[in-house]
Design a protein around this motif. Structure first.
Motif, PDB file in Angstrom:
ATOM      1  N   PRO A 197      49.851  33.038  40.148  1.00  0.00           N
ATOM      2  CA  PRO A 197      49.313  32.038  41.077  1.00  0.00           C
ATOM      3  C   PRO A 197      50.367  31.578  42.066  1.00  0.00           C
ATOM      4  O   PRO A 197      51.544  31.461  41.745  1.00  0.00           O
ATOM      5  N   ASP A 198      49.933  31.321  43.281  1.00  0.00           N
ATOM      6  CA  ASP A 198      50.774  30.714  44.311  1.00  0.00           C
ATOM      7  C   ASP A 198      50.233  29.303  44.502  1.00  0.00           C
ATOM      8  O   ASP A 198      49.297  29.068  45.266  1.00  0.00           O
ATOM      9  N   VAL A 238      46.409  30.323  46.090  1.00  0.00           N
ATOM     10  CA  VAL A 238      45.857  31.671  45.965  1.00  0.00           C
ATOM     11  C   VAL A 238      46.590  32.410  44.853  1.00  0.00           C
ATOM     12  O   VAL A 238      47.612  31.960  44.333  1.00  0.00           O
ATOM     13  N   PHE A 239      46.054  33.582  44.505  1.00  0.00           N
ATOM     14  CA  PHE A 239      46.697  34.458  43.533  1.00  0.00           C
ATOM     15  C   PHE A 239      47.153  35.721  44.255  1.00  0.00           C
ATOM     16  O   PHE A 239      46.465  36.232  45.139  1.00  0.00           O
ATOM     17  N   GLY A 240      48.320  36.226  43.845  1.00  0.00           N
ATOM     18  CA  GLY A 240      48.825  37.434  44.467  1.00  0.00           C
ATOM     19  C   GLY A 240      49.953  38.028  43.661  1.00  0.00           C
ATOM     20  O   GLY A 240      50.017  37.853  42.437  1.00  0.00           O
ATOM     21  N   ALA A 241      50.861  38.705  44.334  1.00  0.00           N
ATOM     22  CA  ALA A 241      51.975  39.356  43.652  1.00  0.00           C
ATOM     23  C   ALA A 241      52.889  38.311  43.029  1.00  0.00           C
ATOM     24  O   ALA A 241      52.986  37.173  43.506  1.00  0.00           O
ATOM     25  N   VAL A 276      48.227  46.409  46.456  1.00  0.00           N
ATOM     26  CA  VAL A 276      47.602  45.210  47.010  1.00  0.00           C
ATOM     27  C   VAL A 276      46.105  45.179  46.747  1.00  0.00           C
ATOM     28  O   VAL A 276      45.584  44.199  46.193  1.00  0.00           O
ATOM     29  N   PRO A 277      45.329  46.212  47.120  1.00  0.00           N
ATOM     30  CA  PRO A 277      43.882  46.145  46.837  1.00  0.00           C
ATOM     31  C   PRO A 277      43.579  46.173  45.346  1.00  0.00           C
ATOM     32  O   PRO A 277      42.616  45.532  44.899  1.00  0.00           O
ATOM     33  N   ASN A 286      41.764  43.019  40.660  1.00  0.00           N
ATOM     34  CA  ASN A 286      42.045  42.465  39.337  1.00  0.00           C
ATOM     35  C   ASN A 286      41.891  40.951  39.337  1.00  0.00           C
ATOM     36  O   ASN A 286      41.326  40.361  38.408  1.00  0.00           O
ATOM     37  N   VAL A 287      42.396  40.304  40.389  1.00  0.00           N
ATOM     38  CA  VAL A 287      42.263  38.855  40.514  1.00  0.00           C
ATOM     39  C   VAL A 287      40.793  38.457  40.537  1.00  0.00           C
ATOM     40  O   VAL A 287      40.339  37.584  39.778  1.00  0.00           O
TER      41      VAL A 287
END
Length: 668
Positions: free
Chosen positions: A415-416, A421-424, A435-436, A441-442
């Motif tokens: 999580p950011d 948001v959620f990301g790397a 990335v996709p 997955n998120v």
């Protein structure tokens, strides 16, 4: 003549005899090592290592500082098992072969501890003796039981990195070493228990004893029973350590210490506590551990008691375990009548995982959707490898394979919180094929994007590890069977009846909600419920809500608050509870416990019976018991492992039955 010959012979023999005295040994023989104190490494001001509670009470009235130095670390006043490095101050005297002070010795001597491992800068691993004397400090970690500090005329223990010795403050190596050795008096720390091994080190979820081989518990032939060192008011204080086998899997088994001490919330540095426990203690006692046996533990059964377990402490995917194990059996319950097989298991009831344990605060947060995401969540950490229970969970209705490039892996995410948001979990590049896959997955795992308000499990993860997410029971009114463990998440509306007959009186929630969130509403009286702006209720959204009935509502456009009006003024005021559904997920693995339960199914299956069983699965909710494991790379991080199909039961959907082979939780 004969007499003359005899005398001549004697003379010749006498002339050949001589005396040569063996040289007496000289030089360095050993060292006298005097311990001057034990301190928490890098503490400022310098803090003494605490003694166990019983000693502090007996000799200091509960005041650690009042315990005399000469008592600290003795067999009757053991030092508490440290979770960080310890500094031991020493006075050292070189001794010659006659045990006398050797003032002619000048040179560096090195340290080691047994048990324990030297740590920190090199200056804590050696000291220079001048005229045969010196004072130094040895820094060591992973100390337990009976320990000694060794002083040796040997090279200093060094650290290595990239195939080379790590630079540091090392002495000039003398031309010759004698290997002379001296050791301190016995220094007694606590004997290890599962809890002292499992309690995390400062600001980390990992054990402080990784890589250490140790024994927990004691068989009768090895000495007196190992007793618990609890606070004096703890009911388990001075009770014998009691190790229970709570379950097995194909590679090992789980053990719980039934008499472990309570652990007070706030007593462990680094804990991230969002909502305090009403009892003031952690829900778990850090008293369970997985024993990795590399194969099924033949000769053991669930419910057996053990005298001891031994092995190398390791962290695997952030779960603490013992490897290369051995154990001694205390009692085999399968030799008793069947009615007694569970008599010890009844003493280890599963702890229910709820929103408070998952780490929810009074306000929504980005990671709420993943139960126990924070590494500082020691409520969950205290239940690692213990039996836990989740109730009324929902199984996934969608399985989505996010492995677009077919390499057999799907990137995980973080999580950011700043951007919501959620990301790397680190830097990402736009053209990275991860990335996709990560976004897929998120969305799937957390029920976002195209899977919003759905329960979706990532298929590659399921195929590889057997794990899949389930959705936990929402926060809300306990009368509706919901989770009320975080009071700050439950908002009350007290709706008063209108003053004048035949009129309406609307009361709105003091809390506002975002578009797209799901609310659960429950009222003790029949009411009319509407959703709208803060100035007026929206008539088009009116819902007639019967008394003691749960309403689930997805907030739409221009809907920010909840308005409530009593349906029948004659019944008086109504009390309503409004809560936002956090849609929290936790992972589950059923492939070993219930191999016949088909989780990845389709209600459109050509086989009519398989389609029917799938619908039964999707419409039902489940109570599940199992051991809880921490997998740091998983999302969510915590996984529940049922032991067999009896650890699952079902509440069928309306007019339906439970999917095979699960039994109902309530027998009609």
């Amino acid at each position: 003549m004969k007499r003359f010959a005899f005398l001549s012979a004697v003379a010749l023999v006498a002339a050949g005899c001589y005396t040569d005295e063996t040289p007496q040994p000289t030089g360095l023989s050993s060292f006298k090592v005097t311990v001057k104190g034990f301190y928490v490494a890098d503490s400022n001001p310098r803090t003494a290592v605490p003694v166990v509670a019983e000693c502090a009470t007996a000799h200091g009235g509960g005041n650690q500082a009042a315990v005399p130095l000469e008592l600290r670390g003795t067999k009757d006043c053991r030092l508490a098992m440290p979770r960080s490095a310890v500094d031991v101050d020493l006075d050292i005297q070189a001794l010659d072969v006659k045990g006398q002070p050797m003032e002619s010795f000048n040179g560096p001597v090195s340290f080691r501890t047994v048990p324990g491992n030297l740590t920190g800068p090199y200056r804590y691993r050696w000291v220079q003796l001048t005229n045969g004397v010196g004072s130094g400090t040895v820094r060591s970690s992973q100390l337990y039981g009976e320990a000694h500090v060794w002083v040796e005329d040997d090279p200093v223990e060094v650290d290595y990195a990239d195939g080379a010795v790590v630079d540091g403050e090392l002495p000039v190596e003398p031309a010759q070493r004698t290997a002379a050795t001296g050791l301190s008096r016995s220094v007694f720390f606590e004997e290890p228990t599962i809890s002292t091994v499992q309690v995390p080190q400062n600001s980390d979820q990992l054990t402080a004893y990784a890589g250490t081989f140790m024994r927990i518990g004691r068989a009768p032939e090895a000495g007196a029973p190992l007793l618990q060192n609890c606070e004096p008011d703890d009911p388990n204080h001075n009770q014998p350590v009691t190790l229970l086998v709570t379950g097995m899997d194909p590679s090992g088994f789980f053990v719980t210490d039934l008499t472990a001490c309570r652990v007070r919330e706030g007593s462990i540095p680094g804990a991230n506590t969002q909502t305090a426990e009403p009892s003031g203690f952690f829900p778990g006692r850090f008293n369970s551990i997985y024993i990795y046996n590399y194969s099924y533990p033949e000769g053991l059964d669930t419910g057996d008691l053990l005298w001891s377990i031994a092995g190398s402490v390791q962290e695997f995917t952030a779960t603490t375990q013992l490897t290369f194990p051995s154990w001694s059996i205390r009692e085999k319950v399968r030799l008793l009548p069947q009615s007694e097989w569970n008599k010890y298991l009844a003493l280890a009831p599963p702890t229910e995982i709820n929103g408070r344990l998952c780490g929810l605060s009074g306000s929504p947060y980005i990671s709420d959707v993943m139960c126990g995401y924070s590494y500082g969540n020691y409520k969950m950490e205290g239940l690692e490898s213990s039996l836990v229970k989740v109730r009324r969970v929902k199984f996934p209705t969608v399985f989505r394979n996010c492995d677009a490039n077919g390499n057999g892996t799907v990137p995980f995410f973080c999580p950011d919180a700043r951007n919501g948001v959620f990301g790397a979990c680190g830097a990402d590049t736009p053209n990275d094929p991860d990335v996709p896959e990560r976004q897929c997955n998120v969305d799937c795992t957390l029920g976002m994007g195209q899977y919003r308000n759905q329960i979706c499990a990532e298929k590659n993860t399921y195929d590889s590890f057997g794990q899949f997410v389930v959705e936990m029971v929402p926060m809300g009114a306990p009368e509706a069977g919901l989770d009320d463990s975080v009071p700050g998440r439950l908002h009350t509306i007290n709706a008063a009846p209108p003053v004048a007959p035949a009129t309406e009186a609307w009361t709105r929630s003091t809390n506002s909600y975002s578009i797209g969130v799901t609310l659960n509403i429950w009222c003790d009286k029949a009411t009319n419920v509407r959703f709208g702006s803060t100035s007026a209720p929206g008539p088009a959204s009116n819902v007639a809500l019967p008394a003691a009935t749960r309403l689930e509502h997805l907030m739409g456009d221009n809907q920010m608050v909840v308005w409530v009006s009593v349906a029948d003024p004659a019944n008086g005021a109504a009390r309503c509870t409004v809560s936002q559904n956090q849609k929290a997920r936790i992972n589950l693995v059923t492939k070993d416990a219930v191999p016949d339960l088909v989780v990845n199914c389709s209600e459109q299956d050509p086989d009519a019976e398989l389609a029917r069983q799938c619908k039964l699965l999707h419409e039902a909710t489940f109570d599940i018991v199992g051991h809880m494991r921490h997998v740091s790379a998983a999302r969510p991080r915590w996984i529940i492992l049922p032991r067999n199909q009896d650890d699952l039961c079902c509440y069928p959907g309306p007019g339906l039955e439970c999917p095979k082979p699960i039994k109902p939780c309530v027998i009609p």
